[in-house]
Design a protein around this motif. Structure first.
Motif: not given
Ligand code: G1P
Length: 290
Positions: A18-19, A21-24, A26, A58-60
């Motif tokens: 982080l940060p 990997s917050k919206a992407i 890792k 979720e988010g991947k």
């Protein structure tokens, strides 16, 4: 029986990065010109694996999109006569069959692997953890599959780490039974400092027999309150012979800031297009370092 399937858990949050990997995810962070997950999938392919099972959350979705066919992009690249780039992009979607399974709750690595049980079925399989990149002449999983051909038992990849770092890993205790091969007596997930004499640390590559799924379903939360794969492996090692294999190669922890930088340097230096220029740049930087 040929091992055909690889499970790659990618459901974790990536808190150590982080940060970024917050919206992407890792796993989508870049090492030179490709995301870390591509190196992992390419290792599986180069080792002879036919099918990848991603354990997602979720988010991947970006990971699934990366390995999917992108009609629009490929059409535009073709129209612009960027043939080489178009072929490279097409190559990614043709690498291997990929199946995704959602890990319904973030209950730990053991639970993530257990989530693959119906897709793996009753056959031995490989696990590759997305944080661990291994640079080697023979792909790490291939080295392990060659040992599996001989032993026909579960195998974990290990490397020796400094004793003051053993608390960061799953640790194996056992006796050497061959070149780079140990028979496992005991395993412990992230032992408190001073509680083990062993420095044989588990690195994110495993070959597992399907009976691990039953053991995982009986495994209670362990270190960090999570269902640990290491705890289920300990149970497996009590029922059957299990081996640890000290692979040949260099491992990078791409889930960590310094490890990611080290990986970028190592892969950058070997890159066919920018490698030489990057080497000159690094020499320059180093000569100016105080
Ligand atoms: C996981 C495993 C651990 C292993 C490590 C290797 O831990 O649980 O046994 O040593 O991967 O990278 P994590 O790093 O996900 O906490």
């Amino acid at each position: 029986m040929k091992i055909r399937k690889a499970v790659i858990p990618v459901a974790g949050f990536g808190t150590r990065l982080l940060p970024a990997s917050k919206a992407i995810p890792k796993e989508m962070l870049t090492i030179v010109d490709r995301p870390t997950i591509q190196y992992i999938v390419e290792e599986a392919v180069a080792s002879g694996i036919d099918e990848v099972i991603l354990i997602t959350s979720e988010g991947k979705a970006a990971i699934e999109n990366h390995f999917d066919y992108n009609f629009e992009l490929e059409t535009i690249l073709e129209e612009k006569n960027k043939t080489e780039l178009c072929e490279e992009i097409g190559h990614i979607s043709n690498l291997i069959d990929i199946v995704s399974v959602r890990q319904k709750k973030p209950l730990g690595l053991g639970h993530a692997i257990w989530s693959a049980r119906n897709v793996v079925g009753n056959e031995p399989f490989v696990v590759l953890l997305g944080d661990d990149l291994v640079l080697s002449e023979t792909p790490c999983v291939r080295q392990m599959l060659d040992l599996y051909d001989e032993k026909q038992e579960s195998i974990v990849a290990i490397q020796k780490v400094p004793h003051d770092q053993t608390f960061q890993y799953g640790i194996v205790e056992g006796a050497a039974v061959g070149d780079r091969v140990f028979k496992i007596d005991r395993m412990v997930e992230k032992p408190p400092p001073g509680t083990t004499d062993s420095n044989l640390a588990i690195i994110g590559r495993y070959i597992l027999k399907p009976e691990i799924f039953d053991l995982l379903s009986q495994t209670t939360p362990g270190h960090g309150g999570e269902i640990q794969l290491t705890d289920a492996l300990l149970a497996l090692s009590k029922k059957r012979t299990m081996y640890a294999y000290e692979f040949e190669g260099t491992r990078f922890d791409a889930g960590d800031k310094l490890g990611l930088l080290q990986a970028i340097t190592a892969y950058g230096l070997r890159h066919p297009v920018v490698g030489e220029d990057y080497k000159s740049h690094l020499k320059n930087v180093c000569s100016n370092l105080k």
